[in-house]
Design a protein around this motif. Sequence first.
Motif, PDB file in Angstrom:
ATOM      1  N   ASP A  51      25.294  31.777  31.759  1.00  0.00           N
ATOM      2  CA  ASP A  51      25.516  31.149  33.063  1.00  0.00           C
ATOM      3  C   ASP A  51      27.009  30.842  33.159  1.00  0.00           C
ATOM      4  O   ASP A  51      27.498  29.870  32.585  1.00  0.00           O
ATOM      5  N   LEU A  52      27.739  31.706  33.869  1.00  0.00           N
ATOM      6  CA  LEU A  52      29.198  31.620  33.959  1.00  0.00           C
ATOM      7  C   LEU A  52      29.591  30.854  35.216  1.00  0.00           C
ATOM      8  O   LEU A  52      29.062  31.113  36.291  1.00  0.00           O
ATOM      9  N   ASP A 125      28.971  32.877  39.214  1.00  0.00           N
ATOM     10  CA  ASP A 125      29.128  32.311  40.555  1.00  0.00           C
ATOM     11  C   ASP A 125      30.499  31.633  40.642  1.00  0.00           C
ATOM     12  O   ASP A 125      30.596  30.412  40.683  1.00  0.00           O
ATOM     13  N   PRO A 126      31.574  32.443  40.638  1.00  0.00           N
ATOM     14  CA  PRO A 126      32.924  31.864  40.650  1.00  0.00           C
ATOM     15  C   PRO A 126      33.293  31.315  42.026  1.00  0.00           C
ATOM     16  O   PRO A 126      32.661  31.665  43.022  1.00  0.00           O
ATOM     17  N   PRO A 127      34.320  30.470  42.079  1.00  0.00           N
ATOM     18  CA  PRO A 127      34.818  30.035  43.395  1.00  0.00           C
ATOM     19  C   PRO A 127      35.258  31.266  44.190  1.00  0.00           C
ATOM     20  O   PRO A 127      36.071  32.055  43.703  1.00  0.00           O
ATOM     21  N   TYR A 128      34.715  31.447  45.365  1.00  0.00           N
ATOM     22  CA  TYR A 128      34.995  32.644  46.159  1.00  0.00           C
ATOM     23  C   TYR A 128      36.489  32.870  46.371  1.00  0.00           C
ATOM     24  O   TYR A 128      36.978  33.980  46.311  1.00  0.00           O
ATOM     25  N   LYS A 130      39.065  32.202  44.649  1.00  0.00           N
ATOM     26  CA  LYS A 130      39.940  32.432  43.500  1.00  0.00           C
ATOM     27  C   LYS A 130      40.143  33.921  43.183  1.00  0.00           C
ATOM     28  O   LYS A 130      41.072  34.275  42.463  1.00  0.00           O
ATOM     29  N   GLY A 131      39.262  34.783  43.664  1.00  0.00           N
ATOM     30  CA  GLY A 131      39.427  36.214  43.422  1.00  0.00           C
ATOM     31  C   GLY A 131      39.276  36.620  41.968  1.00  0.00           C
ATOM     32  O   GLY A 131      39.979  37.502  41.476  1.00  0.00           O
ATOM     33  N   TYR A 132      38.341  35.991  41.250  1.00  0.00           N
ATOM     34  CA  TYR A 132      38.169  36.255  39.829  1.00  0.00           C
ATOM     35  C   TYR A 132      37.332  37.501  39.523  1.00  0.00           C
ATOM     36  O   TYR A 132      37.140  37.845  38.364  1.00  0.00           O
ATOM     37  N   TYR A 133      36.807  38.171  40.525  1.00  0.00           N
ATOM     38  CA  TYR A 133      35.789  39.204  40.296  1.00  0.00           C
ATOM     39  C   TYR A 133      36.260  40.352  39.400  1.00  0.00           C
ATOM     40  O   TYR A 133      35.547  40.767  38.487  1.00  0.00           O
ATOM     41  N   THR A 134      37.455  40.875  39.655  1.00  0.00           N
ATOM     42  CA  THR A 134      37.964  41.971  38.832  1.00  0.00           C
ATOM     43  C   THR A 134      38.066  41.535  37.379  1.00  0.00           C
ATOM     44  O   THR A 134      37.671  42.267  36.464  1.00  0.00           O
ATOM     45  N   LYS A 135      38.585  40.339  37.159  1.00  0.00           N
ATOM     46  CA  LYS A 135      38.757  39.827  35.800  1.00  0.00           C
ATOM     47  C   LYS A 135      37.402  39.652  35.113  1.00  0.00           C
ATOM     48  O   LYS A 135      37.229  40.011  33.941  1.00  0.00           O
ATOM     49  N   ILE A 136      36.420  39.114  35.836  1.00  0.00           N
ATOM     50  CA  ILE A 136      35.080  38.915  35.265  1.00  0.00           C
ATOM     51  C   ILE A 136      34.482  40.252  34.837  1.00  0.00           C
ATOM     52  O   ILE A 136      34.020  40.417  33.707  1.00  0.00           O
TER      53      ILE A 136
END
Length: 196
Positions: A51-52, A125-128, A130-136
Amino acid sequence: MRIIGGKYRGRRLYSMPKRKDTRLLRPTTDRVKESVFSILDEYLEGTRFLDLFAGTGNVGIEAISRGVREVVFVESDKRFCELIKKNLKSLGISPDKYRIICDDFVKALKKLGRGSAKFDFIYADPPYEKGYYTKIVNLVKNLNLLDENGLLMLEEPKKNPFLPEGSRWIVERRHYGTTTLTFLNFSQPEAEDSNV
Protein backbone atom coordinates in the motif's frame (compact mmCIF):
# COMPACT_ATOMS: atom_id res chain seq x y z
CA MET A 1 -14.09 5.35 6.40
CA ARG A 2 -15.06 1.73 6.86
CA ILE A 3 -13.94 -1.75 5.90
CA ILE A 4 -16.16 -2.97 3.06
CA GLY A 5 -15.60 -6.73 3.11
CA GLY A 6 -13.90 -9.67 4.74
CA LYS A 7 -13.10 -10.39 8.38
CA TYR A 8 -13.41 -6.77 9.55
CA ARG A 9 -16.38 -5.82 7.35
CA GLY A 10 -18.31 -2.82 8.68
CA ARG A 11 -15.59 -1.73 11.11
CA ARG A 12 -14.73 1.96 11.01
CA LEU A 13 -11.26 3.43 10.71
CA TYR A 14 -9.85 6.51 12.37
CA SER A 15 -9.03 9.45 10.11
CA MET A 16 -6.85 12.50 10.60
CA PRO A 17 -8.56 15.51 12.22
CA LYS A 18 -8.66 18.46 9.84
CA ARG A 19 -5.78 20.81 10.57
CA LYS A 20 -4.18 23.60 8.60
CA ASP A 21 -0.76 21.95 8.71
CA THR A 22 -1.96 18.52 7.59
CA ARG A 23 -1.48 17.68 3.93
CA LEU A 24 -4.63 17.33 1.93
CA LEU A 25 -5.72 13.73 2.32
CA ARG A 26 -7.73 12.33 -0.56
CA PRO A 27 -8.69 8.89 0.73
CA THR A 28 -9.62 6.20 -1.75
CA THR A 29 -13.40 6.34 -2.01
CA ASP A 30 -15.58 3.40 -1.05
CA ARG A 31 -16.70 3.13 -4.68
CA VAL A 32 -13.14 2.79 -6.00
CA LYS A 33 -12.11 0.50 -3.15
CA GLU A 34 -15.14 -1.73 -3.64
CA SER A 35 -14.38 -2.04 -7.35
CA VAL A 36 -10.70 -2.87 -6.78
CA PHE A 37 -11.44 -5.55 -4.24
CA SER A 38 -14.33 -7.07 -6.18
CA ILE A 39 -11.82 -7.57 -9.03
CA LEU A 40 -9.03 -8.92 -6.77
CA ASP A 41 -11.06 -10.74 -4.13
CA GLU A 42 -10.63 -14.34 -5.30
CA TYR A 43 -6.88 -13.83 -5.84
CA LEU A 44 -5.97 -12.22 -2.50
CA GLU A 45 -5.71 -15.17 -0.14
CA GLY A 46 -2.10 -15.69 0.93
CA THR A 47 -0.62 -12.91 -1.22
CA ARG A 48 1.69 -9.98 -0.43
CA PHE A 49 0.30 -6.46 -0.89
CA LEU A 50 2.06 -3.07 -0.92
CA ASP A 51 0.00 0.00 0.00
CA LEU A 52 2.02 2.93 -1.37
CA PHE A 53 1.13 6.46 -0.14
CA ALA A 54 -0.92 4.63 2.45
CA GLY A 55 -2.47 7.61 4.28
CA THR A 56 -4.78 6.09 6.91
CA GLY A 57 -3.99 2.55 5.77
CA ASN A 58 -7.50 2.24 4.37
CA VAL A 59 -6.59 0.15 1.29
CA GLY A 60 -4.01 -2.09 2.94
CA ILE A 61 -6.30 -2.83 5.89
CA GLU A 62 -9.06 -3.79 3.45
CA ALA A 63 -6.57 -6.21 1.88
CA ILE A 64 -5.77 -7.73 5.30
CA SER A 65 -9.48 -8.07 6.00
CA ARG A 66 -9.81 -10.07 2.78
CA GLY A 67 -7.08 -12.56 3.51
CA VAL A 68 -3.71 -11.32 2.25
CA ARG A 69 -0.72 -12.84 4.00
CA GLU A 70 1.13 -9.55 4.54
CA VAL A 71 0.75 -5.86 3.79
CA VAL A 72 3.59 -3.35 3.65
CA PHE A 73 2.38 0.21 4.23
CA VAL A 74 4.56 3.02 2.88
CA GLU A 75 3.81 6.54 4.10
CA SER A 76 6.13 9.54 4.47
CA ASP A 77 4.12 11.57 7.00
CA LYS A 78 4.82 10.44 10.57
CA ARG A 79 1.36 11.51 11.70
CA PHE A 80 -0.25 9.18 9.19
CA CYS A 81 2.15 6.40 10.16
CA GLU A 82 0.88 6.71 13.72
CA LEU A 83 -2.70 6.71 12.42
CA ILE A 84 -2.07 3.48 10.49
CA LYS A 85 -0.73 1.91 13.71
CA LYS A 86 -3.81 3.14 15.59
CA ASN A 87 -6.17 1.66 13.00
CA LEU A 88 -4.35 -1.68 12.97
CA LYS A 89 -4.32 -1.83 16.76
CA SER A 90 -8.02 -0.91 17.02
CA LEU A 91 -8.85 -3.92 14.85
CA GLY A 92 -6.54 -6.23 16.77
CA ILE A 93 -4.51 -7.11 13.67
CA SER A 94 -1.44 -9.17 14.47
CA PRO A 95 1.93 -7.47 13.81
CA ASP A 96 3.02 -10.45 11.71
CA LYS A 97 0.42 -9.39 9.10
CA TYR A 98 1.99 -6.02 8.33
CA ARG A 99 5.02 -3.78 8.16
CA ILE A 100 4.98 0.03 8.19
CA ILE A 101 7.74 1.95 6.43
CA CYS A 102 7.59 5.61 7.39
CA ASP A 103 9.77 7.14 4.70
CA ASP A 104 9.81 8.84 1.31
CA PHE A 105 8.38 6.46 -1.31
CA VAL A 106 11.58 6.44 -3.41
CA LYS A 107 13.75 5.46 -0.44
CA ALA A 108 11.17 2.94 0.71
CA LEU A 109 10.92 1.23 -2.70
CA LYS A 110 14.72 1.11 -3.03
CA LYS A 111 14.97 -0.41 0.44
CA LEU A 112 12.39 -3.05 -0.51
CA GLY A 113 14.23 -3.70 -3.76
CA ARG A 114 17.56 -4.21 -1.95
CA GLY A 115 15.78 -6.74 0.25
CA SER A 116 14.51 -8.59 -2.84
CA ALA A 117 10.90 -7.96 -1.78
CA LYS A 118 8.22 -9.26 -4.15
CA PHE A 119 4.56 -8.35 -4.18
CA ASP A 120 1.51 -9.80 -5.87
CA PHE A 121 -0.26 -6.45 -5.74
CA ILE A 122 0.96 -2.86 -5.39
CA TYR A 123 -1.60 -0.10 -4.89
CA ALA A 124 -0.37 3.47 -5.41
CA ASP A 125 -2.48 6.53 -4.66
CA PRO A 126 0.00 9.43 -4.90
CA PRO A 127 -0.95 13.11 -4.67
CA TYR A 128 -2.25 13.85 -8.17
CA GLU A 129 -0.51 17.20 -8.42
CA LYS A 130 2.99 15.83 -7.69
CA GLY A 131 3.41 13.94 -10.98
CA TYR A 132 5.04 10.91 -9.36
CA TYR A 133 3.63 8.35 -11.82
CA THR A 134 6.68 7.93 -14.07
CA LYS A 135 8.93 7.53 -11.03
CA ILE A 136 6.58 4.98 -9.41
CA VAL A 137 6.28 2.85 -12.54
CA ASN A 138 10.02 2.95 -13.29
CA LEU A 139 10.97 2.05 -9.71
CA VAL A 140 8.48 -0.80 -9.43
CA LYS A 141 9.53 -2.18 -12.81
CA ASN A 142 13.30 -1.68 -12.53
CA LEU A 143 13.52 -2.90 -8.94
CA ASN A 144 11.52 -5.98 -9.95
CA LEU A 145 9.09 -5.55 -7.05
CA LEU A 146 6.19 -7.40 -8.68
CA ASP A 147 5.86 -11.16 -9.08
CA GLU A 148 5.59 -12.25 -12.70
CA ASN A 149 1.80 -12.03 -12.78
CA GLY A 150 1.62 -9.21 -10.24
CA LEU A 151 -0.38 -6.03 -10.72
CA LEU A 152 0.48 -2.39 -10.10
CA MET A 153 -2.68 -0.35 -9.55
CA LEU A 154 -2.52 3.42 -9.97
CA GLU A 155 -5.15 5.90 -8.88
CA GLU A 156 -5.00 8.78 -11.36
CA PRO A 157 -6.96 11.91 -12.26
CA LYS A 158 -9.38 11.04 -15.06
CA LYS A 159 -8.53 14.25 -16.96
CA ASN A 160 -4.81 13.51 -17.12
CA PRO A 161 -3.99 9.78 -17.02
CA PHE A 162 -0.33 8.78 -16.87
CA LEU A 163 -0.18 6.24 -19.73
CA PRO A 164 -1.95 6.63 -23.07
CA GLU A 165 -4.67 4.14 -24.00
CA GLY A 166 -3.22 1.14 -25.76
CA SER A 167 -0.01 0.95 -23.73
CA ARG A 168 1.11 -2.69 -23.65
CA TRP A 169 1.40 -2.62 -19.86
CA ILE A 170 -2.23 -1.65 -19.26
CA VAL A 171 -4.32 -4.67 -18.31
CA GLU A 172 -7.42 -2.63 -17.61
CA ARG A 173 -8.50 0.94 -17.00
CA ARG A 174 -11.66 1.93 -15.15
CA HIS A 175 -13.21 5.34 -14.51
CA TYR A 176 -15.07 6.46 -11.39
CA GLY A 177 -16.19 10.08 -11.38
CA THR A 178 -12.99 12.14 -11.51
CA THR A 179 -10.79 9.11 -10.73
CA THR A 180 -9.18 6.66 -13.13
CA LEU A 181 -7.88 3.34 -11.88
CA THR A 182 -5.20 1.78 -14.09
CA PHE A 183 -4.02 -1.84 -13.71
CA LEU A 184 -0.49 -2.53 -15.03
CA ASN A 185 1.46 -5.74 -15.55
CA PHE A 186 5.12 -5.72 -16.65
CA SER A 187 5.43 -9.30 -17.87
CA GLN A 188 4.79 -8.11 -21.45
CA PRO A 189 7.99 -7.32 -23.43
CA GLU A 190 8.79 -3.61 -23.39
CA ALA A 191 7.91 -1.76 -26.60
CA GLU A 192 10.59 0.35 -28.24
CA ASP A 193 8.28 3.36 -28.20
CA SER A 194 7.37 2.99 -24.52
CA ASN A 195 6.34 6.28 -22.91
CA VAL A 196 7.80 5.39 -19.53
